[in-house]
Design a protein around this motif. Structure first.
Motif, PDB file in Angstrom:
ATOM      1  N   VAL A 239       0.856  -1.185   0.000  1.00 19.14           N
ATOM      2  CA  VAL A 239       0.000   0.000   0.000  1.00 19.14           C
ATOM      3  C   VAL A 239       0.895   1.240   0.000  1.00 19.14           C
ATOM      4  O   VAL A 239       1.751   1.392   0.882  1.00 19.14           O
ATOM      5  CB  VAL A 239      -0.947   0.022   1.208  1.00 19.14           C
ATOM      6  CG1 VAL A 239      -1.905   1.196   1.117  1.00 19.14           C
ATOM      7  CG2 VAL A 239      -1.728  -1.298   1.305  1.00 19.14           C
ATOM      8  N   PHE A 240       0.683   2.108  -0.988  1.00 18.37           N
ATOM      9  CA  PHE A 240       1.556   3.255  -1.203  1.00 18.37           C
ATOM     10  C   PHE A 240       0.787   4.564  -1.084  1.00 18.37           C
ATOM     11  O   PHE A 240      -0.358   4.664  -1.535  1.00 18.37           O
ATOM     12  CB  PHE A 240       2.174   3.196  -2.605  1.00 18.37           C
ATOM     13  CG  PHE A 240       2.938   1.936  -2.892  1.00 18.37           C
ATOM     14  CD1 PHE A 240       4.299   1.856  -2.632  1.00 18.37           C
ATOM     15  CD2 PHE A 240       2.297   0.828  -3.430  1.00 18.37           C
ATOM     16  CE1 PHE A 240       5.006   0.689  -2.901  1.00 18.37           C
ATOM     17  CE2 PHE A 240       2.994  -0.345  -3.709  1.00 18.37           C
ATOM     18  CZ  PHE A 240       4.358  -0.412  -3.430  1.00 18.37           C
ATOM     19  N   VAL A 241       1.423   5.566  -0.483  1.00 18.24           N
ATOM     20  CA  VAL A 241       0.931   6.934  -0.519  1.00 18.24           C
ATOM     21  C   VAL A 241       1.782   7.683  -1.532  1.00 18.24           C
ATOM     22  O   VAL A 241       3.001   7.792  -1.378  1.00 18.24           O
ATOM     23  CB  VAL A 241       1.029   7.617   0.861  1.00 18.24           C
ATOM     24  CG1 VAL A 241       0.539   9.061   0.772  1.00 18.24           C
ATOM     25  CG2 VAL A 241       0.222   6.851   1.887  1.00 18.24           C
ATOM     26  N   LEU A 242       1.135   8.174  -2.577  1.00 20.13           N
ATOM     27  CA  LEU A 242       1.840   8.803  -3.696  1.00 20.13           C
ATOM     28  C   LEU A 242       1.437  10.255  -3.854  1.00 20.13           C
ATOM     29  O   LEU A 242       0.343  10.662  -3.455  1.00 20.13           O
ATOM     30  CB  LEU A 242       1.520   8.065  -5.007  1.00 20.13           C
ATOM     31  CG  LEU A 242       1.708   6.547  -5.040  1.00 20.13           C
ATOM     32  CD1 LEU A 242       1.215   5.998  -6.365  1.00 20.13           C
ATOM     33  CD2 LEU A 242       3.159   6.175  -4.809  1.00 20.13           C
ATOM     34  N   THR A 243       2.319  11.019  -4.443  1.00 18.71           N
ATOM     35  CA  THR A 243       2.001  12.388  -4.846  1.00 18.71           C
ATOM     36  C   THR A 243       2.521  12.583  -6.261  1.00 18.71           C
ATOM     37  O   THR A 243       3.525  11.970  -6.641  1.00 18.71           O
ATOM     38  CB  THR A 243       2.646  13.416  -3.888  1.00 18.71           C
ATOM     39  OG1 THR A 243       2.194  14.726  -4.231  1.00 18.71           O
ATOM     40  CG2 THR A 243       4.164  13.367  -3.968  1.00 18.71           C
ATOM     41  N   PRO A 244       1.850  13.394  -7.090  1.00 15.44           N
ATOM     42  CA  PRO A 244       2.369  13.648  -8.432  1.00 15.44           C
ATOM     43  C   PRO A 244       3.763  14.259  -8.358  1.00 15.44           C
ATOM     44  O   PRO A 244       4.015  15.185  -7.587  1.00 15.44           O
ATOM     45  CB  PRO A 244       1.355  14.638  -9.021  1.00 15.44           C
ATOM     46  CG  PRO A 244       0.095  14.375  -8.272  1.00 15.44           C
ATOM     47  CD  PRO A 244       0.529  14.026  -6.875  1.00 15.44           C
ATOM     48  N   ALA A 245       4.672  13.703  -9.134  1.00  9.62           N
ATOM     49  CA  ALA A 245       6.030  14.237  -9.166  1.00  9.62           C
ATOM     50  C   ALA A 245       6.025  15.604  -9.825  1.00  9.62           C
ATOM     51  O   ALA A 245       5.127  15.941 -10.609  1.00  9.62           O
ATOM     52  CB  ALA A 245       6.949  13.282  -9.920  1.00  9.62           C
ATOM     53  N   SER A 246       7.022  16.416  -9.512  1.00  9.48           N
ATOM     54  CA  SER A 246       7.132  17.726 -10.151  1.00  9.48           C
ATOM     55  C   SER A 246       7.372  17.557 -11.632  1.00  9.48           C
ATOM     56  O   SER A 246       7.927  16.561 -12.090  1.00  9.48           O
ATOM     57  CB  SER A 246       8.272  18.528  -9.519  1.00  9.48           C
ATOM     58  OG  SER A 246       9.506  17.868  -9.739  1.00  9.48           O
ATOM     59  N   ASP A 247       6.938  18.545 -12.411  1.00  9.63           N
ATOM     60  CA  ASP A 247       7.071  18.464 -13.866  1.00  9.63           C
ATOM     61  C   ASP A 247       8.515  18.271 -14.293  1.00  9.63           C
ATOM     62  O   ASP A 247       8.806  17.643 -15.298  1.00  9.63           O
ATOM     63  CB  ASP A 247       6.511  19.727 -14.522  1.00  9.63           C
ATOM     64  CG  ASP A 247       5.003  19.828 -14.367  1.00  9.63           C
ATOM     65  OD1 ASP A 247       4.381  18.784 -14.189  1.00  9.63           O
ATOM     66  OD2 ASP A 247       4.471  20.955 -14.412  1.00  9.63           O
ATOM     67  N   ALA A 248       9.425  18.808 -13.497  1.00  8.58           N
ATOM     68  CA  ALA A 248      10.833  18.716 -13.871  1.00  8.58           C
ATOM     69  C   ALA A 248      11.349  17.285 -13.826  1.00  8.58           C
ATOM     70  O   ALA A 248      12.279  16.938 -14.553  1.00  8.58           O
ATOM     71  CB  ALA A 248      11.671  19.568 -12.922  1.00  8.58           C
ATOM     72  N   SER A 249      10.717  16.439 -12.978  1.00 16.03           N
ATOM     73  CA  SER A 249      11.200  15.059 -12.843  1.00 16.03           C
ATOM     74  C   SER A 249      10.289  14.051 -13.494  1.00 16.03           C
ATOM     75  O   SER A 249      10.528  12.856 -13.418  1.00 16.03           O
ATOM     76  CB  SER A 249      11.342  14.709 -11.348  1.00 16.03           C
ATOM     77  OG  SER A 249      10.095  14.763 -10.708  1.00 16.03           O
ATOM     78  N   ASP A 250       9.196  14.525 -14.132  1.00 19.59           N
ATOM     79  CA  ASP A 250       8.277  13.593 -14.766  1.00 19.59           C
ATOM     80  C   ASP A 250       8.989  12.725 -15.769  1.00 19.59           C
ATOM     81  O   ASP A 250       9.677  13.204 -16.664  1.00 19.59           O
ATOM     82  CB  ASP A 250       7.131  14.365 -15.466  1.00 19.59           C
ATOM     83  CG  ASP A 250       6.133  14.891 -14.481  1.00 19.59           C
ATOM     84  OD1 ASP A 250       5.206  15.590 -14.931  1.00 19.59           O
ATOM     85  OD2 ASP A 250       6.267  14.637 -13.278  1.00 19.59           O
ATOM     86  N   GLY A 251       8.792  11.410 -15.637  1.00 23.37           N
ATOM     87  CA  GLY A 251       9.362  10.466 -16.578  1.00 23.37           C
ATOM     88  C   GLY A 251      10.837  10.217 -16.358  1.00 23.37           C
ATOM     89  O   GLY A 251      11.408   9.329 -16.964  1.00 23.37           O
ATOM     90  N   ASN A 252      11.481  11.005 -15.484  1.00 20.15           N
ATOM     91  CA  ASN A 252      12.908  10.833 -15.271  1.00 20.15           C
ATOM     92  C   ASN A 252      13.225  10.055 -13.999  1.00 20.15           C
ATOM     93  O   ASN A 252      14.332   9.586 -13.821  1.00 20.15           O
ATOM     94  CB  ASN A 252      13.595  12.218 -15.191  1.00 20.15           C
ATOM     95  CG  ASN A 252      13.461  12.985 -16.482  1.00 20.15           C
ATOM     96  OD1 ASN A 252      13.528  12.380 -17.550  1.00 20.15           O
ATOM     97  ND2 ASN A 252      13.290  14.297 -16.386  1.00 20.15           N
ATOM     98  N   GLY A 253      12.208   9.983 -13.093  1.00 17.57           N
ATOM     99  CA  GLY A 253      12.383   9.204 -11.883  1.00 17.57           C
ATOM    100  C   GLY A 253      12.954   9.999 -10.742  1.00 17.57           C
ATOM    101  O   GLY A 253      13.445  11.113 -10.883  1.00 17.57           O
ATOM    102  N   ASP A 254      12.905   9.397  -9.592  1.00 23.10           N
ATOM    103  CA  ASP A 254      13.451   9.964  -8.372  1.00 23.10           C
ATOM    104  C   ASP A 254      14.933   9.696  -8.336  1.00 23.10           C
ATOM    105  O   ASP A 254      15.409   8.592  -8.591  1.00 23.10           O
ATOM    106  CB  ASP A 254      12.759   9.279  -7.169  1.00 23.10           C
ATOM    107  CG  ASP A 254      13.087   9.963  -5.867  1.00 23.10           C
ATOM    108  OD1 ASP A 254      14.166  10.550  -5.768  1.00 23.10           O
ATOM    109  OD2 ASP A 254      12.236   9.874  -4.938  1.00 23.10           O
TER     110      ASP A 254
END
Length: 400
Positions: free
Chosen positions: A381-396
Motif C-alpha cells: 500500500v503506497f501513498v503517492l504524490t504527483p512528481a514535479s514536472d521537472a522530474s516527470d518520466g525521469n524518476g526519483d
C-alpha cells in the motif's frame, strides 16, 4: 539458512480473496489451511462421513489453524534488502482493533450455516449471467478489508494529519460527504447557548476539509471506514450494477466509471485506487487520469493511495477481451515481496509521474465461507504524490 519465500496466488474464478501462503509448518491454499504437522486433538478424531458434517469438521480444523497462525507475518518486510530511500519510507503496521473487528465479524458470518449454504447454491446459478463481483453484490457477501481508520491515518503521516482542522457543522449547511444515516440531529436542549449549531452523531475527528475519490469501491466497505472524515463529499466508481446500487444507498456520489476524470470533484484531497490496477484493462491510462485529476482538482498537495497485491497477477473480470487479459501491460520484476516493491516504484510509479511518500505492507482480507473464516493476500500500500514536472518520466534521484 535462506529464508522461506512466501508465495501467493490470485484467484481468477471468484471475486473473493484466496491465499496461498507458506509460512512455518502451515500451508494455506485457496480454501483451507492444511498443517504439515498437526498436533490438534481434533485431527485425531474420526472424520465424519456426511458431506456437510465433513465440511464443518474441516472448517473447525482450518479455523483453529487460523487462530494459531502468527498474524505478525502479514506485516513483515525485510527492509535490509531494499534501497535506503524506500526502507526509510516504510510504515510498520500490525493487527489493531479495526482489523480484529473485521476478523471477528468474518468468523461470525462464516458460522451462519444456512446463509453460507444459500450462498453456495446461489453463486453458481447467478454466475451464469453476471460477473462474480455482481453476484457478491447481489448476495451481499465477500466484503473486503485493507486498513482500519487508525492505520489509514498512520499511513498518511503526522504532517498530513496536522493539516486537518476540527470542523463544526452548521445546522443549515448541506450535510455533504458523510455517509447518509450517520448524522443525527439532537433536541435543541442538547445545545443550549449555541442555537445555530446542531450536534451530530459522528465519530471524533480529524476531518479533512476536502473530498475523497475511491475508484473501484466495491460494496463501499473500505470506503465507509474513512468516509466520515471528508467534509466536501465522497465520490466513488464501480463497474458492477449491484455494487453501484449498494454504494448509492450508503450515500456516496457514484460517478460513471468511464468518465469520472471529466467530472468536477470539489476540493479533492485524497484519491484511492485499492487493488484495482491488476483488475482493469488500461491500468496505465488509469494512473495517468488520476495524476491529471489530482493536479487539476486538489487545492492543497494531492495524495493518491494505491494498493497492489504482490506477487502481481492480472485478471480483468469485465472487459472487451474474452481471455481476461488487460490491454495495457505492467511488468513487475523480482522473486520476493521486497524486490517487487522496488520494481513497482521503478517500472510503474516513476514512469507514471508519481513519487512514493510512504508505504506499508498489509493483509488484503476477505470474508470467508464454509471452508474457513477468512482469506487473505499480501498487499503493498503506497501513498503517492504527483512528481514535479521537472522530474516527470525521469524518476526519483533516490531510486537509482
Amino acid at each position: 539458512m535462506a529464508r522461506e519465500l512466501e508465495t501467493l496466488s490470485y484467484s481468477c474464478v471468484t471475486d473473493s480473496v484466496h491465499s496461498a501462503i507458506t509460512a512455518d509448518n502451515y500451508t494455506c491454499d485457496a480454501y483451507t489451511m492444511q498443517s504439515e504437522d498437526d498436533n490438534h486433538s481434533l485431527s485425531r478424531l474420526q472424520r465424519p462421513r456426511g458431506a456437510l458434517a465433513r465440511q464443518l469438521y474441516d472448517k473447525i480444523l482450518a479455523d483453529q489453524r487460523l487462530e494459531d497462525f502468527d498474524k505478525n507475518k502479514w506485516y513483515e518486510c525485510h527492509l535490509n534488502e531494499m534501497p535506503p530511500h524506500l526502507a526509510s519510507r516504510f510504515i510498520q503496521m500490525g493487527v489493531d482493533e479495526g482489523t480484529e473487528a473485521f476478523l471477528e465479524q468474518s468468523k461470525e458470518k462464516s458460522e451462519w450455516i444456512f446463509t453460507q449454504l444459500w450462498y453456495s447454491l446461489a453463486r453458481p446459478f447467478f454466475g451464469w449471467f453476471m460477473s462474480q463481483t455482481s453476484v457478491n453484490g447481489l448476495l451481499g457477501r465477500g466484503s473486503m478489508f485493507v486498513f482500519s481508520k487508525t492505520q489509514f491515518l498512520k499511513l498518511l503521516g503526522k504532517d498530513y494529519q496536522d493539516s486537518c482542522q476540527p470542523i463544526e457543522f452548521d445546522k443549515n449547511l448541506h450535510f455533504n460527504g458523510l455517509v447518509g444515516g450517520n448524522a443525527q440531529e439532537l433536541s435543541d436542549d442538547s445545545h443550549q447557548g449555541n442555537p445555530c449549531k446542531t450536534v451530530l452523531n459522528i465519530e471524533p475527528g480529524p476531518f479533512f476539509d476536502g473530498s475523497l475519490l475511491d475508484l473501484g469501491a466495491g460494496d463501499g466497505g473500505i470506503t465507509e471506514i474513512i468516509a466520515k472524515m471528508f467534509k466536501s463529499g465522497v465520490y466513488v466508481t464501480e463497474i458492477s450494477p449491484p455494487m453501484k446500487r449498494t454504494l448509492a444507498k450508503k450515500g456516496f456520489h457514484v460517478l460513471d466509471e468511464n468518465s469520472w476524470h471529466k467530472e468536477d470533484i470539489p476540493r479533492l484531497r485524497i484519491a484511492m485506487c485499492l487493488n484495482l490496477l491488476d483488475r482493469c484493462e488500461t491500468p496505465l491510462t488509469l494512473l495517468s487520469n488520476l495524476r491529471d485529476t489530482l493536479k487539476k482538482n486538489a487545492k492543497e498537495k494531492p495524495l493518491l493511495i494505491v494498493a497492489l497485491v504482490l506477487p502481481y497477477s492480472t485478471y480483468v473480470e469485465t472487459g472487451s477481451s474474452s481471455d481476461h487479459k488487460p490491454k495495457e501491460i505492467i511488468t513487475i520484476q523480482g522473486s520476493t515481496f521486497e524486490d517487487q516493491v522496488v520494481s513497482v516504484e521503478r517500472d510503474l510509479f516513476i514512469p507514471a509521474g508519481f513519487e512514493i511518500l510512504q508505504w506499508t505492507r498489509l493483509p488484503y482480507l476477505c470474508e470467508g465461507d464454509l471452508r474457513q473464516a477468512y482469506y487473505w493476500l499480501s498487499d503493498s500500500v503506497f501513498v503517492l504524490t504527483p512528481a514535479s514536472d521537472a522530474s516527470d518520466g525521469n524518476g526519483d534521484s533516490n531510486a537509482s
